[in-house]
Design a protein around this motif. Structure first.
Motif, PDB file in Angstrom:
ATOM      1  N   TRP A  14       0.858  -1.176   0.000  1.00  0.00           N
ATOM      2  CA  TRP A  14       0.000   0.000   0.000  1.00  0.00           C
ATOM      3  C   TRP A  14       0.898   1.231   0.000  1.00  0.00           C
ATOM      4  N   PRO A  15       0.364   2.416  -0.289  1.00  0.00           N
ATOM      5  CA  PRO A  15       1.205   3.620  -0.342  1.00  0.00           C
ATOM      6  C   PRO A  15       2.066   3.855   0.901  1.00  0.00           C
ATOM      7  N   LYS A  16       1.545   3.592   2.105  1.00  0.00           N
ATOM      8  CA  LYS A  16       2.352   3.800   3.314  1.00  0.00           C
ATOM      9  C   LYS A  16       3.525   2.823   3.360  1.00  0.00           C
ATOM     10  N   ASP A  17       3.298   1.586   2.928  1.00  0.00           N
ATOM     11  CA  ASP A  17       4.398   0.619   2.837  1.00  0.00           C
ATOM     12  C   ASP A  17       5.429   1.109   1.831  1.00  0.00           C
ATOM     13  N   GLU A  18       4.935   1.545   0.689  1.00  0.00           N
ATOM     14  CA  GLU A  18       5.808   1.936  -0.418  1.00  0.00           C
ATOM     15  C   GLU A  18       6.647   3.150  -0.093  1.00  0.00           C
ATOM     16  N   SER A  19       6.103   4.098   0.663  1.00  0.00           N
ATOM     17  CA  SER A  19       6.888   5.298   0.983  1.00  0.00           C
ATOM     18  C   SER A  19       8.102   4.927   1.827  1.00  0.00           C
ATOM     19  N   LEU A  20       7.933   4.023   2.792  1.00  0.00           N
ATOM     20  CA  LEU A  20       9.067   3.564   3.600  1.00  0.00           C
ATOM     21  C   LEU A  20      10.023   2.727   2.764  1.00  0.00           C
ATOM     22  N   LEU A  21       9.479   1.862   1.960  1.00  0.00           N
ATOM     23  CA  LEU A  21      10.287   0.986   1.130  1.00  0.00           C
ATOM     24  C   LEU A  21      11.106   1.775   0.116  1.00  0.00           C
ATOM     25  N   VAL A  22      10.492   2.725  -0.556  1.00  0.00           N
ATOM     26  CA  VAL A  22      11.189   3.525  -1.567  1.00  0.00           C
ATOM     27  C   VAL A  22      12.329   4.313  -0.934  1.00  0.00           C
ATOM     28  N   GLU A  23      12.105   4.828   0.247  1.00  0.00           N
ATOM     29  CA  GLU A  23      13.172   5.544   0.950  1.00  0.00           C
ATOM     30  C   GLU A  23      14.378   4.620   1.155  1.00  0.00           C
ATOM     31  N   ILE A  25      15.048   1.725  -0.564  1.00  0.00           N
ATOM     32  CA  ILE A  25      15.591   1.348  -1.879  1.00  0.00           C
ATOM     33  C   ILE A  25      16.525   2.428  -2.399  1.00  0.00           C
ATOM     34  N   ASN A  26      16.081   3.658  -2.337  1.00  0.00           N
ATOM     35  CA  ASN A  26      16.861   4.768  -2.890  1.00  0.00           C
ATOM     36  C   ASN A  26      18.137   5.058  -2.114  1.00  0.00           C
ATOM     37  N   SER A  27      18.198   4.681  -0.851  1.00  0.00           N
ATOM     38  CA  SER A  27      19.355   5.030  -0.036  1.00  0.00           C
ATOM     39  C   SER A  27      20.293   3.861   0.265  1.00  0.00           C
ATOM     40  N   ASN A  40      -2.493  -1.896  -5.483  1.00  0.00           N
ATOM     41  CA  ASN A  40      -3.171  -1.120  -6.527  1.00  0.00           C
ATOM     42  C   ASN A  40      -2.307  -1.154  -7.790  1.00  0.00           C
ATOM     43  N   ILE A  41      -2.809  -1.783  -8.851  1.00  0.00           N
ATOM     44  CA  ILE A  41      -2.021  -1.881 -10.080  1.00  0.00           C
ATOM     45  C   ILE A  41      -2.550  -0.977 -11.192  1.00  0.00           C
ATOM     46  N   LYS A  42      -3.280   0.062 -10.814  1.00  0.00           N
ATOM     47  CA  LYS A  42      -3.712   1.034 -11.820  1.00  0.00           C
ATOM     48  C   LYS A  42      -2.487   1.721 -12.405  1.00  0.00           C
ATOM     49  N   ALA A  43      -2.522   1.969 -13.703  1.00  0.00           N
ATOM     50  CA  ALA A  43      -1.355   2.473 -14.433  1.00  0.00           C
ATOM     51  C   ALA A  43      -0.760   3.738 -13.820  1.00  0.00           C
ATOM     52  N   GLU A  44      -1.591   4.683 -13.417  1.00  0.00           N
ATOM     53  CA  GLU A  44      -1.050   5.936 -12.871  1.00  0.00           C
ATOM     54  C   GLU A  44      -0.331   5.705 -11.547  1.00  0.00           C
ATOM     55  N   ARG A  45      -0.844   4.808 -10.726  1.00  0.00           N
ATOM     56  CA  ARG A  45      -0.197   4.501  -9.441  1.00  0.00           C
ATOM     57  C   ARG A  45       1.129   3.771  -9.674  1.00  0.00           C
ATOM     58  N   ILE A  46       1.134   2.835 -10.609  1.00  0.00           N
ATOM     59  CA  ILE A  46       2.367   2.108 -10.944  1.00  0.00           C
ATOM     60  C   ILE A  46       3.424   3.083 -11.455  1.00  0.00           C
ATOM     61  N   GLU A  47       3.023   4.010 -12.299  1.00  0.00           N
ATOM     62  CA  GLU A  47       3.962   4.996 -12.847  1.00  0.00           C
ATOM     63  C   GLU A  47       4.520   5.889 -11.746  1.00  0.00           C
ATOM     64  N   GLN A  48       3.673   6.293 -10.797  1.00  0.00           N
ATOM     65  CA  GLN A  48       4.137   7.105  -9.662  1.00  0.00           C
ATOM     66  C   GLN A  48       5.179   6.338  -8.848  1.00  0.00           C
ATOM     67  N   LEU A  49       4.891   5.078  -8.587  1.00  0.00           N
ATOM     68  CA  LEU A  49       5.818   4.248  -7.828  1.00  0.00           C
ATOM     69  C   LEU A  49       7.139   4.118  -8.572  1.00  0.00           C
ATOM     70  N   LYS A  50       7.077   3.789  -9.837  1.00  0.00           N
ATOM     71  CA  LYS A  50       8.293   3.623 -10.641  1.00  0.00           C
ATOM     72  C   LYS A  50       9.115   4.914 -10.651  1.00  0.00           C
ATOM     73  N   ASN A  51       8.466   6.037 -10.841  1.00  0.00           N
ATOM     74  CA  ASN A  51       9.160   7.325 -10.909  1.00  0.00           C
ATOM     75  C   ASN A  51       9.770   7.750  -9.571  1.00  0.00           C
ATOM     76  N   SER A  52       9.276   7.203  -8.476  1.00  0.00           N
ATOM     77  CA  SER A  52       9.808   7.564  -7.162  1.00  0.00           C
ATOM     78  C   SER A  52      11.081   6.791  -6.817  1.00  0.00           C
ATOM     79  N   ILE A  53      11.394   5.785  -7.600  1.00  0.00           N
ATOM     80  CA  ILE A  53      12.560   4.929  -7.338  1.00  0.00           C
ATOM     81  C   ILE A  53      13.729   5.387  -8.210  1.00  0.00           C
ATOM     82  N   SER A  54      14.865   5.619  -7.565  1.00  0.00           N
ATOM     83  CA  SER A  54      16.030   6.095  -8.308  1.00  0.00           C
ATOM     84  C   SER A  54      16.899   4.968  -8.869  1.00  0.00           C
ATOM     85  N   LYS A  55      16.693   3.753  -8.408  1.00  0.00           N
ATOM     86  CA  LYS A  55      17.450   2.600  -8.921  1.00  0.00           C
ATOM     87  C   LYS A  55      16.839   2.136 -10.241  1.00  0.00           C
TER      88      LYS A  55
END
Length: 103
Positions: A14-23, A25-27, A40-55
């Motif tokens: 979920w977004p709260k999981d992903e915000s901690l996880l992305v932090e 992953i990126n560091s 949530n596998i809606k295209a816009e949400r997937i794109e947001q997740l992908k764009n938040s990851i620097s790896k």
């Protein structure tokens, strides 16, 4: 994808999981790969997740003709394969624990 590298699988995130996880992953400086299967596998949400990851990140829907071993993060933007994905994990996290009501 895994290529004998420690792999963390995050399922039904979920977004709260992903915000901690992305932090993380990126560091992280550790040699680790991530497979994320968002709730949530809606295209816009997937794109947001992908764009938040620097790896280096690839989507399941884009995997054809790609050398997956070159990627650090694999985002699963489909349903029905999560049980198979968990079997590749060295570490697994089942999403939803950081939301309401939480753990």
């Amino acid at each position: 994808f895994k290529n004998n590298t420690t792999t963390i699988v995050v399922g039904s995130s979920w977004p709260k999981d992903e915000s901690l996880l992305v932090e993380y992953i990126n560091s992280t400086k550790h040699n680790v790969k991530f497979i994320i299967a968002p709730h949530n596998i809606k295209a816009e949400r997937i794109e947001q997740l992908k764009n938040s990851i620097s790896k280096k990140t690839v989507l399941f829907s884009e995997k054809e003709d790609k050398n997956l071993a070159l990627y650090d993060v694999f985002i699963i933007d489909t349903i029905g394969i999560l049980t198979k994905i968990y079997s590749t994990a060295d570490i697994a996290y089942v999403g939803g624990g950081f939301g309401n009501p939480g753990i």
